[in-house]
Design a protein around this motif. Sequence first.
Motif, short mmCIF file in Angstrom:
data_model
loop_
_atom_site.label_atom_id
_atom_site.label_comp_id
_atom_site.label_asym_id
_atom_site.label_seq_id
_atom_site.Cartn_x
_atom_site.Cartn_y
_atom_site.Cartn_z
N ALA A 20 -53.90 -109.99 9.79
CA ALA A 20 -52.95 -110.37 9.01
C ALA A 20 -51.59 -110.04 10.00
CB ALA A 20 -52.52 -109.69 7.95
N ASP A 21 -50.44 -110.97 9.83
CA ASP A 21 -49.02 -110.82 10.49
C ASP A 21 -48.27 -110.02 9.43
OD1 ASP A 21 -46.93 -111.16 12.08
OD2 ASP A 21 -46.42 -112.84 10.94
N LEU A 22 -47.72 -108.98 9.91
CA LEU A 22 -46.94 -108.20 8.92
C LEU A 22 -45.62 -109.15 8.66
CD1 LEU A 22 -47.00 -105.60 7.23
CD2 LEU A 22 -45.47 -104.65 8.87
N ASN A 23 -45.32 -109.51 7.24
CA ASN A 23 -44.03 -110.28 7.39
C ASN A 23 -43.58 -109.80 6.14
OD1 ASN A 23 -45.17 -112.05 5.13
ND2 ASN A 23 -46.47 -112.74 6.74
N PRO A 24 -42.33 -110.33 5.58
CA PRO A 24 -41.71 -109.85 4.16
C PRO A 24 -42.60 -110.24 2.83
CG PRO A 24 -40.07 -110.87 5.65
CD PRO A 24 -41.27 -111.01 6.39
N THR A 25 -43.62 -111.33 3.01
CA THR A 25 -44.25 -111.63 1.83
C THR A 25 -45.52 -110.64 1.59
OG1 THR A 25 -46.00 -113.12 3.30
CG2 THR A 25 -43.53 -113.99 2.24
N ASN A 26 -45.97 -109.97 2.69
CA ASN A 26 -47.08 -109.35 2.62
C ASN A 26 -46.91 -107.67 2.83
OD1 ASN A 26 -47.02 -108.99 5.23
ND2 ASN A 26 -48.87 -110.33 5.60
N ALA A 27 -45.96 -107.40 3.40
CA ALA A 27 -45.57 -105.98 3.57
C ALA A 27 -46.06 -104.86 2.61
CB ALA A 27 -44.13 -105.85 4.39
N GLU A 28 -45.32 -105.23 1.31
CA GLU A 28 -45.24 -104.04 0.48
C GLU A 28 -46.93 -103.95 0.09
OE1 GLU A 28 -42.03 -103.15 -2.45
OE2 GLU A 28 -41.75 -105.39 -2.09
N ASN A 29 -47.73 -105.00 -0.05
CA ASN A 29 -49.09 -104.84 -0.61
C ASN A 29 -49.80 -104.22 0.80
OD1 ASN A 29 -48.98 -106.15 -2.95
ND2 ASN A 29 -49.45 -108.40 -1.95
N LEU A 30 -49.48 -104.58 1.99
CA LEU A 30 -50.35 -104.08 3.13
C LEU A 30 -49.71 -102.49 3.41
CD1 LEU A 30 -50.49 -106.85 5.62
CD2 LEU A 30 -52.21 -105.88 4.44
N LEU A 31 -48.66 -101.86 3.04
CA LEU A 31 -48.35 -100.75 3.45
C LEU A 31 -48.06 -99.84 2.23
CD1 LEU A 31 -45.55 -101.78 6.16
CD2 LEU A 31 -48.13 -101.31 6.23
N THR A 32 -48.51 -100.02 1.05
CA THR A 32 -48.26 -99.16 0.13
C THR A 32 -49.62 -98.69 -0.30
OG1 THR A 32 -48.44 -100.90 -1.49
CG2 THR A 32 -46.26 -99.99 -0.68
N GLY A 33 -49.94 -97.62 -1.15
CA GLY A 33 -51.04 -97.07 -1.61
C GLY A 33 -51.57 -95.98 -0.35
N VAL A 34 -50.71 -95.75 0.61
CA VAL A 34 -51.24 -94.74 1.45
C VAL A 34 -50.28 -93.71 1.60
CG1 VAL A 34 -52.43 -96.82 2.87
CG2 VAL A 34 -49.85 -96.30 3.29
N ASP A 35 -50.64 -92.64 2.33
CA ASP A 35 -49.94 -91.31 2.43
C ASP A 35 -49.16 -91.36 3.74
OD1 ASP A 35 -51.16 -90.07 0.30
OD2 ASP A 35 -52.99 -90.01 1.51
N LEU A 36 -49.47 -92.50 4.47
CA LEU A 36 -48.78 -92.13 5.86
C LEU A 36 -48.85 -93.51 6.62
CD1 LEU A 36 -47.26 -90.83 8.39
CD2 LEU A 36 -49.71 -90.11 9.02
N ILE A 37 -47.87 -94.09 7.20
CA ILE A 37 -47.96 -95.33 8.13
C ILE A 37 -47.68 -94.93 9.62
CG2 ILE A 37 -46.94 -97.57 8.30
CD1 ILE A 37 -45.62 -97.32 5.52
#
Length: 344
Positions: A105-122
């Motif tokens: 996936a290419d991180l962009n405004p349409t998918n960033a919250e789905n891909l980056l949440t539900g974790v303890d650390l990025i």
Amino acid sequence: MEIPPRYSRHIRFQQIGETGQLKLMHARVAIVGMGALGTVLANHMVRSGVGYIRLIDRDFVEESNLQRQMLYDEEDARQNIPKAIAAANKLSKINSLVQIEPHIADLNPTNAENLLTGVDLILDGTDNFTARFLINDVAVKHQIPWIYGGAVASRGVSFTIIPDRTPCLRCLFHSAPSVGTTDTCDTAGVIGPIIHVVASFQAAEATKLLVEATDHLQSKMNQWDMWENHFSSIDVTKAKKADCPACGEKKFEYLDAIMEEEWIQTLCGRDSVQIHPIHAAALSLEKIEQKLKHLGTTTRNRFLLKFAPNDHIRMMIFPDGRVMIQGTDNITQAKSLYAKYLGM
């Protein structure tokens, strides 16, 4: 939960011990970018026993990656395997106890919250500030710590960001540098050792965060030059700004960016343009290959289709409709090729 013997050296390290190792085994981490920094970060996280790791990358393995991107081999490059998949394949053989979730996936405004949440650390393994500001927006909005890192030539930098406690990235850099004004690995090159220095520092900070040893976190921005034997540590604690758009005013301009019908990016230093439809498609690569094979050279695997209409242009087509056009940095020409061959 019983702790496997493979983590015995962690347990013997008093600052981690059994309690810390159990925390690692229950931790969830997202890594953005599976290039040089990302492969080292993922290797450390998997070997240390982090329970769940999400790998996010838009690219595929090329021969030029092998000098510094430690999880890939020549076969990955020959087969044009997406980096997230190639990395997951290697990492699952290193530690089968870890849940590894790859995302092409290419991180962009349409998918960033789905891909980056539900974790303890990025963890930041990206190569551009637009992606980092997007990570910063999600991290600040959802109160997720993240660790910035970058490396080019023989130089590197890292900083640990904890929302509401430290300055965020936009406190330090108000906006992304203009395209072409900063060095990239493609324009200035990069040596492998600086990658390992930066990513290993990030991994050490990640371990402290995940075992909740926050008193030992580095509160400064660290910079290295491995060729010139320079190291500096800059105190940025006073850089936190009340009027910071992100952490001060809670204006998430990168996350809330208004996108047109496509998300178009020139890939600096790579003579490439990426076009990503705002509404993800569900393409049949087999059907597209049948359409294109009479117009040029095609090579397909289950992750992407490579199409070369001539000796100068290569188009990498992904199932979600994303296309990477190599051989031009002209957006108008890239859009024309996109429309001509894909009709989208």
